[in-house]
Design a protein around this motif. Sequence first.
Motif, PDB file in Angstrom:
ATOM      1  N   ASN A 132      -9.209   7.125   7.210  1.00 19.78           N
ATOM      2  CA  ASN A 132      -8.647   6.144   6.276  1.00 19.78           C
ATOM      3  C   ASN A 132      -9.747   5.445   5.486  1.00 19.78           C
ATOM      4  N   ARG A 133     -10.841   5.120   6.154  1.00 18.58           N
ATOM      5  CA  ARG A 133     -11.949   4.466   5.459  1.00 18.58           C
ATOM      6  C   ARG A 133     -12.665   5.444   4.517  1.00 18.58           C
ATOM      7  N   LEU A 134     -12.689   6.691   4.867  1.00 27.36           N
ATOM      8  CA  LEU A 134     -13.277   7.696   3.982  1.00 27.36           C
ATOM      9  C   LEU A 134     -12.449   7.825   2.706  1.00 27.36           C
ATOM     10  N   ARG A 135     -11.132   7.786   2.842  1.00 26.52           N
ATOM     11  CA  ARG A 135     -10.255   7.832   1.657  1.00 26.52           C
ATOM     12  C   ARG A 135     -10.510   6.626   0.753  1.00 26.52           C
ATOM     13  N   ARG A 136     -10.701   5.455   1.358  1.00 27.71           N
ATOM     14  CA  ARG A 136     -10.971   4.244   0.579  1.00 27.71           C
ATOM     15  C   ARG A 136     -12.299   4.376  -0.163  1.00 27.71           C
ATOM     16  N   ALA A 137     -13.291   4.947   0.503  1.00 36.14           N
ATOM     17  CA  ALA A 137     -14.593   5.149  -0.131  1.00 36.14           C
ATOM     18  C   ALA A 137     -14.491   6.128  -1.292  1.00 36.14           C
ATOM     19  N   ASN A 138     -13.689   7.176  -1.126  1.00 35.90           N
ATOM     20  CA  ASN A 138     -13.494   8.149  -2.205  1.00 35.90           C
ATOM     21  C   ASN A 138     -12.809   7.501  -3.409  1.00 35.90           C
ATOM     22  N   GLU A 139     -11.889   6.575  -3.140  1.00 38.89           N
ATOM     23  CA  GLU A 139     -11.219   5.869  -4.228  1.00 38.89           C
ATOM     24  C   GLU A 139     -12.210   4.991  -4.993  1.00 38.89           C
ATOM     25  N   GLN A 140     -13.144   4.367  -4.276  1.00 33.08           N
ATOM     26  CA  GLN A 140     -14.169   3.560  -4.929  1.00 33.08           C
ATOM     27  C   GLN A 140     -15.043   4.419  -5.837  1.00 33.08           C
ATOM     28  N   ILE A 141     -15.405   5.592  -5.351  1.00 29.63           N
ATOM     29  CA  ILE A 141     -16.223   6.506  -6.148  1.00 29.63           C
ATOM     30  C   ILE A 141     -15.470   6.920  -7.409  1.00 29.63           C
ATOM     31  N   HIS A 142     -14.183   7.207  -7.260  1.00 27.78           N
ATOM     32  CA  HIS A 142     -13.339   7.573  -8.408  1.00 27.78           C
ATOM     33  C   HIS A 142     -13.313   6.433  -9.429  1.00 27.78           C
ATOM     34  N   THR A 156     -10.310  -4.912  -8.771  1.00 22.26           N
ATOM     35  CA  THR A 156     -10.976  -5.553  -7.641  1.00 22.26           C
ATOM     36  C   THR A 156     -10.322  -6.889  -7.308  1.00 22.26           C
ATOM     37  N   VAL A 157     -10.026  -7.682  -8.327  1.00 22.77           N
ATOM     38  CA  VAL A 157      -9.345  -8.964  -8.093  1.00 22.77           C
ATOM     39  C   VAL A 157      -7.972  -8.724  -7.457  1.00 22.77           C
ATOM     40  N   TYR A 158      -7.263  -7.731  -7.965  1.00 23.64           N
ATOM     41  CA  TYR A 158      -5.942  -7.403  -7.412  1.00 23.64           C
ATOM     42  C   TYR A 158      -6.057  -6.946  -5.953  1.00 23.64           C
ATOM     43  N   GLN A 159      -7.049  -6.087  -5.667  1.00 24.61           N
ATOM     44  CA  GLN A 159      -7.218  -5.594  -4.301  1.00 24.61           C
ATOM     45  C   GLN A 159      -7.624  -6.719  -3.358  1.00 24.61           C
ATOM     46  N   LEU A 160      -8.460  -7.647  -3.839  1.00 25.14           N
ATOM     47  CA  LEU A 160      -8.829  -8.806  -3.021  1.00 25.14           C
ATOM     48  C   LEU A 160      -7.602  -9.644  -2.677  1.00 25.14           C
ATOM     49  N   SER A 161      -6.674  -9.743  -3.633  1.00 32.33           N
ATOM     50  CA  SER A 161      -5.448 -10.512  -3.376  1.00 32.33           C
ATOM     51  C   SER A 161      -4.581  -9.832  -2.324  1.00 32.33           C
ATOM     52  N   LEU A 162      -4.625  -8.504  -2.275  1.00 34.97           N
ATOM     53  CA  LEU A 162      -3.862  -7.774  -1.258  1.00 34.97           C
ATOM     54  C   LEU A 162      -4.520  -7.879   0.116  1.00 34.97           C
TER      55      LEU A 162
END
Length: 228
Positions: A132-142, A156-162
């Motif tokens: 799951n963390r690898l998928r999150r890292a891949n999304e950041q790279i994208h 980033t602001v939206y994700q921080l709110s989540l």
Amino acid sequence: MKDIVALVRNVPLFQHLKDEELILISSLFMERNYKKNSIIFFEGDTGDELFLVKSGTVKIYRIDNTKQIILTLFRMGDFFGEMALVQKGVTRSANAETLEPSVIYTLSRSMFFECMERAPALCLKLLEVTMNRLRRANEQIHDLTFLDVRTRILKTVYQLSLDYGEVRQGQTQITVKLTHQEIANMVGTVRESVTKVLQELQDEETISVDSKIITIIDMPKLKSKVLL
């Protein structure tokens, strides 16, 4: 002891354990106290511990030339350093530093393996969490590759709110304090770009900012900007 058991019970890695297994593994954690801006470990250090945050905030980051890139933040109930449990002698792939005074529990690799012998399902759960963390890292790279700076800031602001938002009187307050520079380090841009976008959002009353605390006034509007 009750505090650590309650904390461990809510960690995804250990949620499936029976009460007696939870008590056993909880007893193996060691408590450490860190001041603000304390380095927990450096990239390249040999790791053999899992970290579990009791209180405070920890940033995980890398240095690209002289530029700091924040990969993620961890707060109460979050854990990190799990790769050290998978392979002996593995080195840390990033730096970890506290953003505020923090209390952190640690679990050594040898102790974790003792627990895994009694609860083999821990191994599969660790693999699931790592993927799951690898998928999150891949999304950041994208995002860094394909999204423009403004969209990355908004996302980033939206994700921080989540991740760190608490609903108060119909508005969502991001409970972690971040400077414009720290948000810029998360996005991969300069501080001035973050300041400009946040000011635009304030001017149109999508967000408000007070003492580094961002409050989302109009979540549907922010979400629509991210999904455009």
